[in-house]
Design an enzyme around this catalytic site. Structure first.
Site, mmCIF file in Angstrom:
data_model
loop_
_atom_site.group_PDB
_atom_site.id
_atom_site.type_symbol
_atom_site.label_atom_id
_atom_site.label_comp_id
_atom_site.label_asym_id
_atom_site.label_seq_id
_atom_site.Cartn_x
_atom_site.Cartn_y
_atom_site.Cartn_z
ATOM 1 N N HIS A 321 1.326 -1.347 -0.089
ATOM 2 C CA HIS A 321 0.103 0.164 0.119
ATOM 3 C C HIS A 321 0.821 1.292 -0.285
ATOM 4 O O HIS A 321 2.001 1.134 0.707
ATOM 5 C CB HIS A 321 -0.787 -0.103 1.891
ATOM 6 C CG HIS A 321 -2.011 -1.061 1.337
ATOM 7 N ND1 HIS A 321 -2.504 -1.837 2.313
ATOM 8 C CD2 HIS A 321 -2.453 -1.291 0.028
ATOM 9 C CE1 HIS A 321 -3.064 -2.627 2.275
ATOM 10 N NE2 HIS A 321 -3.646 -2.916 1.034
ATOM 11 N N ALA A 544 3.986 0.805 3.332
ATOM 12 C CA ALA A 544 2.690 0.876 4.222
ATOM 13 C C ALA A 544 3.140 -0.288 5.440
ATOM 14 O O ALA A 544 2.392 -0.643 6.219
ATOM 15 C CB ALA A 544 1.301 0.317 3.687
ATOM 16 N N TRP A 545 4.006 -1.058 5.099
ATOM 17 C CA TRP A 545 4.861 -2.716 5.291
ATOM 18 C C TRP A 545 3.729 -3.322 5.373
ATOM 19 O O TRP A 545 3.161 -4.405 6.584
ATOM 20 C CB TRP A 545 5.085 -1.888 7.032
ATOM 21 C CG TRP A 545 5.854 -0.517 7.870
ATOM 22 C CD1 TRP A 545 7.179 -0.792 7.530
ATOM 23 C CD2 TRP A 545 5.580 0.499 8.316
ATOM 24 N NE1 TRP A 545 7.657 0.395 7.688
ATOM 25 C CE2 TRP A 545 7.012 1.332 8.044
ATOM 26 C CE3 TRP A 545 4.168 1.224 8.069
ATOM 27 C CZ2 TRP A 545 6.749 2.844 8.448
ATOM 28 C CZ3 TRP A 545 4.386 2.688 8.374
ATOM 29 C CH2 TRP A 545 5.340 3.329 8.601
ATOM 30 N N HIS A 546 2.681 -3.077 5.078
ATOM 31 C CA HIS A 546 2.291 -4.768 4.108
ATOM 32 C C HIS A 546 2.205 -5.148 2.459
ATOM 33 O O HIS A 546 1.819 -4.693 1.366
ATOM 34 C CB HIS A 546 0.679 -3.460 3.464
ATOM 35 C CG HIS A 546 0.260 -3.485 4.975
ATOM 36 N ND1 HIS A 546 -0.722 -1.702 5.104
ATOM 37 C CD2 HIS A 546 0.835 -3.164 6.322
ATOM 38 C CE1 HIS A 546 -1.312 -1.166 5.656
ATOM 39 N NE2 HIS A 546 -0.425 -2.646 7.116
ATOM 40 N N SER A 547 3.457 -5.897 2.022
ATOM 41 C CA SER A 547 3.359 -6.005 1.329
ATOM 42 C C SER A 547 3.728 -7.645 1.327
ATOM 43 O O SER A 547 3.535 -8.290 2.478
ATOM 44 C CB SER A 547 5.841 -6.252 1.616
ATOM 45 O OG SER A 547 5.903 -4.776 1.779
#
Length: 614
Positions: A321, A544-547
């Site tokens: 994100h 967004a640290w949502h890999s």
């Protein structure tokens, strides 16, 4: 969890992050006789304040942190030549021990969109309920009340978040709901719940609630500071034409050079009699596969790795994100996290209260409200034309899909690019944040040989590669600024953290004595102002640290890496279980999905092994 070292286990997990802890913990509880080993490159998190005290979460993202890995992407012309940094958890419990603890769940339709047998929302909703104890309100049909992971409102109510909701439901003309994480409600302002235990005030993570709570089980082992180099296969059966005769029988590992810099770097092998599970995350899982000879032929040949299975989907389909955060000045009387983060005198008082009751700002992240935002007709017309085809093709007829999440938090949270912490004077701040949930652009993660002959990671984020992705970010800046400057605690912008508007612009950023009137006209932006916003986003947009997505659960013919039972194509006794299997993006902070994948993976493995998991 110190037990005698064994050389063979039933199940070996390559990686000890969120999903690994869920799967290993569930399997150990289902069958305590199973000999299970978790191999984690990072260190233990057991009862460490940086992990269990919620307010400390920003410290995990500090440049000197060893609890996360900073993955440096390739420079991108779409980011004005910048090399983006994407960090991921690097400790037992992974992201669950370092994230911002915000409780968000994707719309149920996201999982139906995967088109994967056994992974429909009807299969997964019972598991969503199984994993949580929802302490906020009783009798909610989509929430659970007896699970290991606690969800609460935290230990202190932030007034700034009430201001955000008040402006959102008046000026922004949206509705309010107590719960927008019921798997369908969207475009509505709401409180933002947290993965914090409402009684103890501690972070509610996978390590403590699935693994560390089973320290009594002598068969559940966690080895820290261990980096898995590759999977070991038994090729004695490869005379058969069936490629599944390439059976995973163990892993080769070394001492992690970051966690154990003085350790011997020679490798050793741990064998697995029943199963190897790669659970090293969106960056670790595809690179372990490639080092093991599973991946695209051209990439492996370039790196001098002998090909075992030509699987070109490995490392592709990287998604995330796109997040932006900007700072504002807050009123002196406002309650924010800043004084705590600076270590001022309030810290000791708050710690004492937290230790005795689980309450106080220690049990807070400063983020108490949000909206899963969709543009209305007026907003859609104001957005740049490049977004219109994406809106019509993906969002228009899917009312449960948000374009972005918008929030204003109580305190200064520095962006990964251009942090201002060292130059900001000690006072109160607010941060407006927005991040898009379904960007079109995709990237990739692969192994590479560095110029010095060592091993590196060839990482392309893809951020803003598709021209439609920047449009909602540009609009998000304008909309969150209008909301923030109407909030009672607003005292102006921190100009250094905003776009560089031309001299004399109506959008110029400056200190203010208070908010504008609720009915004040919106700022009018010129073409030059719009260009400044666009350039600002290219220079600051971040993870967004949502890999997710690099070992996608899709048919092999569609560049999939694992099947719906999480088996890696072309081999046997090898599964992947983590966010890398997600074939499509999900409209949520991904901790909830990582937990869910863990619960489903535990069921699948238990079924494969004939273990009762009810």
């Amino acid at each position: 969890m110190s037990h005698p070292i064994l050389s063979e286990f039933d199940i070996v997990f390559a990686g000890g992050g969120t999903t690994a802890c869920v799967v290993a913990g569930r399997l150990a509880a289902y069958d305590p006789s199973l000999r299970i080993l978790i191999l984690e490159a990072g260190q233990h998190t057991l009862n460490k304040p940086i992990h269990v005290q919620p307010y400390q979460y920003p410290l995990n993202q500090a440049p000197t942190s060893t609890t996360v890995t900073f993955n440096i992407g390739n420079p991108s012309p779409r980011l004005n030549g910048r090399a983006p940094i994407v960090s991921c958890g690097r400790c037992v419990g992974g992201g669950s021990c370092v994230n911002f603890m915000v409780y968000t769940r994707a719309p149920a339709s996201d999982y139906d969109d995967w088109g994967a047998s056994g992974w429909k929302s009807e299969n997964l909703i019972p598991l969503m309920k199984k994993l949580e104890t929802y302490e906020v309100q009783p009798n909610c049909s989509t929430h659970g009340y007896d699970g290991p992971i606690k969800v609460s409102s935290g230990g202190y109510k932030m007034g700034i978040s009430d201001e955000f909701i008040q402006v959102g439901t008046t000026y922004h003309k949206r509705q309010y709901a107590d719960d927008t994480d019921d798997l369908e409600t969207c475009n509505t302002y709401s409180p933002w719940r947290k993965y914090i235990d409402g009684t103890t005030g501690r972070r509610s993570d996978a390590a403590h609630h699935y693994v560390y709570n089973q320290a009594h089980n002598p068969n559940l082992h966690v080895w820290v500071g261990k980096r898995v180099k590759r999977i070991i296969f038994d090729k004695r059966l490869t005379a058969s034409p069936n490629e599944r005769d390439k059976r995973a029988v163990g892993v080769e590992l070394i001492s992690d050079p970051v966690s154990c810099p003085a350790a011997d770097q020679s490798s050793s092998v741990v064998r697995a009699s029943k199963l190897v599970v790669i659970s090293a995350g969106t960056f670790g899982s595809p690179t372990i596969l490639e080092r093991s000879g599973i991946g695209a032929k051209a990439i492996l040949e370039r790196c001098g790795v002998k090909l075992l299975v030509n699987l070109p989907g490995v490392g592709e389909n990287y998604q995330d994100h796109n997040l932006v955060t900007v700072p504002y000045l807050a009123a002196h009387e406002a309650v924010t996290m800043d004084a705590l983060w600076r270590g001022e005198s309030i810290l000791q008082e708050s710690l004492a209260q937290w230790n005795s009751s689980g309450k106080s700002l220690i049990a807070q992240n400063g983020i108490d409200s949000k909206i899963k935002w969709r543009p209305d007709d007026e907003e859609l017309k104001a957005m740049e034309p490049a977004f219109q085809p994406r809106w019509k093709e993906f969002f228009q007829d899917r009312p449960d899909k948000a374009v972005a999440i918008l929030t204003v938090s109580a305190g200064y949270t520095p962006p990964l690019s251009k942090p201002l912490s060292s130059i900001l004077p000690p006072r109160n701040y607010m941060s407006a944040t927005w991040y898009t949930l379904y960007p079109v652009s995709v990237g990739s993660v692969h192994i590479k040989v560095t110029e010095t002959g060592g091993e590196g990671v060839d990482f392309t984020t893809g951020f803003l590669d598709d021209p439609c992705d920047i449009v909602p970010l540009n609009f998000g800046y304008k909309k969150t600024r209008e909301i923030t400057r109407r909030m009672a605690s607003y005292r102006g912008e921190v100009a250094a953290g905003h776009p560089d508007f031309p001299v004399g612009s109506a959008a110029a950023c400056m200190e203010a004595s208070g908010p504008v009137d609720l009915n004040a006209p919106d700022i009018i932006y010129t073409a030059e102002d719009d260009d400044a916003i666009d350039q600002f986003h290219r220079e600051i947009v971040q993870t967004a640290w949502h890999s997710l997505g690099t070992c996608a659960m899709k048919p092999e013919t569609e560049r999939g890496v694992v099947d719906t039972r999480l088996n890696v194509y072309g081999v046997s006794n090898l599964k992947v279980a983590d966010m890398s299997i997600s074939p499509l993006n999900v409209g949520t902070n991904t901790y909830s999905t990582a937990l869910l994948i863990g619960e489903r993976a535990a069921m699948i493995i238990a079924e494969d092994l004939g273990i009762n998991y009810i």
